[in-house]
Motif scaffolding. Structure first.
Motif, PDB file in Angstrom:
ATOM      1  N   GLY A 137       0.589  -1.673  -0.170  1.00  0.00           N
ATOM      2  CA  GLY A 137      -0.113   0.130  -0.089  1.00  0.00           C
ATOM      3  C   GLY A 137       0.972   0.996   0.501  1.00  0.00           C
ATOM      4  O   GLY A 137       1.946   1.258   0.315  1.00  0.00           O
ATOM      5  N   THR A 138      -0.360   2.553  -0.295  1.00  0.00           N
ATOM      6  CA  THR A 138       1.059   4.005  -0.669  1.00  0.00           C
ATOM      7  C   THR A 138       0.375   4.998   0.725  1.00  0.00           C
ATOM      8  O   THR A 138      -0.705   5.017   0.429  1.00  0.00           O
ATOM      9  CB  THR A 138       1.347   4.024  -1.496  1.00  0.00           C
ATOM     10  N   GLY A 139       0.797   6.182   0.844  1.00  0.00           N
ATOM     11  CA  GLY A 139       0.679   7.149   0.576  1.00  0.00           C
ATOM     12  C   GLY A 139       1.191   7.886   1.086  1.00  0.00           C
ATOM     13  O   GLY A 139       2.616   8.182   0.270  1.00  0.00           O
ATOM     14  N   ILE A 140       0.403   9.461   0.236  1.00  0.00           N
ATOM     15  CA  ILE A 140       0.924  10.570  -0.145  1.00  0.00           C
ATOM     16  C   ILE A 140       0.289  11.454   0.963  1.00  0.00           C
ATOM     17  O   ILE A 140      -0.782  11.724   1.437  1.00  0.00           O
ATOM     18  CB  ILE A 140      -0.122  10.898  -1.538  1.00  0.00           C
ATOM     19  N   ILE A 141       1.799  12.668   0.866  1.00  0.00           N
ATOM     20  CA  ILE A 141       2.515  13.510   1.926  1.00  0.00           C
ATOM     21  C   ILE A 141       2.471  14.828   1.379  1.00  0.00           C
ATOM     22  O   ILE A 141       3.411  14.590   0.655  1.00  0.00           O
ATOM     23  CB  ILE A 141       2.250  13.323   3.051  1.00  0.00           C
ATOM     24  N   ILE A 142       1.427  15.879   0.827  1.00  0.00           N
ATOM     25  CA  ILE A 142       1.857  17.195   0.750  1.00  0.00           C
ATOM     26  C   ILE A 142       2.239  17.692   2.254  1.00  0.00           C
ATOM     27  O   ILE A 142       1.377  18.164   2.768  1.00  0.00           O
ATOM     28  CB  ILE A 142       1.274  17.585  -0.294  1.00  0.00           C
ATOM     29  N   ASP A 143       2.970  18.203   2.243  1.00  0.00           N
ATOM     30  CA  ASP A 143       3.267  19.441   3.955  1.00  0.00           C
ATOM     31  C   ASP A 143       2.942  19.159   4.349  1.00  0.00           C
ATOM     32  O   ASP A 143       2.623  19.461   5.586  1.00  0.00           O
ATOM     33  CB  ASP A 143       2.504  20.859   3.117  1.00  0.00           C
ATOM     34  N   ARG A 144       3.739  17.664   4.581  1.00  0.00           N
ATOM     35  CA  ARG A 144       3.124  16.978   5.940  1.00  0.00           C
ATOM     36  C   ARG A 144       1.585  16.395   6.577  1.00  0.00           C
ATOM     37  O   ARG A 144       1.247  16.696   7.541  1.00  0.00           O
ATOM     38  CB  ARG A 144       3.656  17.991   7.406  1.00  0.00           C
ATOM     39  N   LYS A 145       0.975  16.479   4.874  1.00  0.00           N
ATOM     40  CA  LYS A 145      -0.469  16.531   5.367  1.00  0.00           C
ATOM     41  C   LYS A 145      -0.787  15.603   4.711  1.00  0.00           C
ATOM     42  O   LYS A 145      -0.633  14.653   4.034  1.00  0.00           O
ATOM     43  CB  LYS A 145      -1.236  17.342   5.395  1.00  0.00           C
ATOM     44  N   THR A 146      -1.438  14.074   4.496  1.00  0.00           N
ATOM     45  CA  THR A 146      -2.124  12.909   4.684  1.00  0.00           C
ATOM     46  C   THR A 146      -3.242  13.380   3.407  1.00  0.00           C
ATOM     47  O   THR A 146      -3.649  14.049   3.627  1.00  0.00           O
ATOM     48  CB  THR A 146      -2.238  11.730   5.438  1.00  0.00           C
ATOM     49  N   ILE A 147      -2.586  12.885   2.072  1.00  0.00           N
ATOM     50  CA  ILE A 147      -3.869  13.000   1.229  1.00  0.00           C
ATOM     51  C   ILE A 147      -4.887  11.544   1.108  1.00  0.00           C
ATOM     52  O   ILE A 147      -4.873  10.717   0.682  1.00  0.00           O
ATOM     53  CB  ILE A 147      -3.026  13.445  -0.097  1.00  0.00           C
ATOM     54  N   GLU A 148      -5.967  11.915   2.167  1.00  0.00           N
ATOM     55  CA  GLU A 148      -7.067  11.193   2.177  1.00  0.00           C
ATOM     56  C   GLU A 148      -8.020  10.464   0.659  1.00  0.00           C
ATOM     57  O   GLU A 148      -8.350   9.448   0.632  1.00  0.00           O
ATOM     58  CB  GLU A 148      -7.856  10.892   3.895  1.00  0.00           C
ATOM     59  N   GLY A 149      -8.165  11.596   0.552  1.00  0.00           N
ATOM     60  CA  GLY A 149      -9.068  11.663  -0.582  1.00  0.00           C
ATOM     61  C   GLY A 149     -10.761  11.774   0.071  1.00  0.00           C
ATOM     62  O   GLY A 149     -11.047  11.446   0.732  1.00  0.00           O
ATOM     63  N   ARG A 150     -12.080  11.850  -0.862  1.00  0.00           N
ATOM     64  CA  ARG A 150     -12.802  11.549  -0.191  1.00  0.00           C
ATOM     65  C   ARG A 150     -13.776  10.647  -0.349  1.00  0.00           C
ATOM     66  O   ARG A 150     -14.678  10.714   0.874  1.00  0.00           O
ATOM     67  CB  ARG A 150     -14.185  12.716  -1.431  1.00  0.00           C
ATOM     68  N   ASN A 151     -13.037  10.212  -1.158  1.00  0.00           N
ATOM     69  CA  ASN A 151     -13.568   8.587  -0.829  1.00  0.00           C
ATOM     70  C   ASN A 151     -12.753   7.547   0.447  1.00  0.00           C
ATOM     71  O   ASN A 151     -12.888   6.211   0.557  1.00  0.00           O
ATOM     72  CB  ASN A 151     -13.804   7.503  -1.469  1.00  0.00           C
TER      73      ASN A 151
END
Length: 303
Positions: A137-151
């Motif tokens: 699995g993967t996680g995307i972090i931008i400016d130390r914030k998780t990108i969770e997505g609408r769903n």
């Protein structure tokens, strides 16, 4: 203090960090009781109570890394390979059991967040963390914030089709079904489990990834072919998604990340598949290893 729980399929671990320098103040790992939702709740509650007692503190909130995500529609757990969690209102039940405010987040997102805050990705804006273990699995972090997505699907990489499958891989996909119900998922090829399965197809023997790695280092031909196939598949999978994420750094975790030769071969192979044939993104090993899930969960409490 920041309290984080890593709820894994085989282990449940609590990590308590100092809020000012992120030093580890308390850590304990216990086996996960499988197929038992009630035991999941009591295990987490007991770990929190033990940590508070050991540190002589009482906290208001805890973060929990989970192998799945929370449905935006039902607010229950979905997509967890620890399937006894699916359909359960884990957030509400944990808050009732522990008496704390609870923050839930996907374990891959927590892994990536940990590495983005003070790990291998701390000097980068966009961090893409890949876990290559029993699953992937993967996680995307931008400016130390998780990108969770609408769903709740931000960074959900492993359950997309393996890019540019050849005939051999198409035949494998016909035979082997992913636990998600689809066939040909990236996870079935680039996880540690997928690595072991490919070695079995090449050699007729089912061995652990650690054993295969030793054979690879000794020049075993079956292990070498398995590794080359693995690198090619992982490179395709990275390239396909890097084409639109284009991260500043890629951080690898999980058992497969311990193959040092991976960092020598993988960047060159990604260039073969990336749009434009140029790829300068660093691919690096996680600093905190399998502790990143709990660390990332603890950072959720800063929200």
């Amino acid at each position: 203090m920041l309290f984080g729980i890593d709820l894994g399929g085989t282990k449940t671990e609590i990590t308590v960090l100092s809020d000012n320098n992120y030093a580890v103040l308390f850590k304990k790992r216990v086996p996960t009781v499988k197929n038992n939702y009630a035991a999941t709740l009591t295990t987490i509650s007991a770990l929190v109570d033990e940590a508070q007692k050991a540190l002589n503190v009482s906290v208001d909130s805890i973060g929990v890394a989970i192998p799945g995500t929370v449905s935006a529609i039902t607010h229950t757990i979905k997509n967890a390979n620890s399937y006894w969690l699916n359909g359960q209102d884990l957030l509400h039940d944990l808050e009732k059991t522990t008496g704390k405010k609870v923050f839930l987040e996907n374990d891959a997102n927590c892994f990536a967040l940990s590495e983005a805050v003070d790990g291998a990705g701390k000097d980068y804006k966009v961090v893409w963390g890949l876990i290559l273990g029993t699953g992937s699995g993967t996680g995307i972090i931008i400016d130390r914030k998780t990108i969770e997505g609408r769903n709740g699907l931000g960074g959900e990489w492993g359950h997309n089709p393996l890019p540019w499958m050849n005939e051999y891989e198409q035949e494998i996909a016909k035979i082997e079904q992913c636990y998600c119900g689809k066939r040909g998922c990236i996870e079935t090829f680039v996880s540690g489990t997928g690595f072991e399965a490919e070695y079995e197809r090449q050699s007729g023997q089912r061995l652990s990834g650690v054993h295969i790695a030793k054979l690879l280092n000794s020049g075993n031909k079956d292990a070498a072919k398995t590794f080359n196939l693995y690198v090619d598949r992982l490179a395709r999978s990275i390239a396909c998604f890097a084409n639109f994420i284009d991260p500043d750094v890629i951080v690898l975790g999980g058992g497969m990340s311990n193959l040092d030769v991976l960092y020598q071969e993988l960047p060159h192979k990604v260039k073969e598949y990336i749009f434009g044939k140029e790829f300068v993104t660093p691919i690096v090993k996680a600093v905190h290893g399998d502790s990143s899930g709990g660390r990332g969960a603890a950072f959720l409490c800063r929200a």
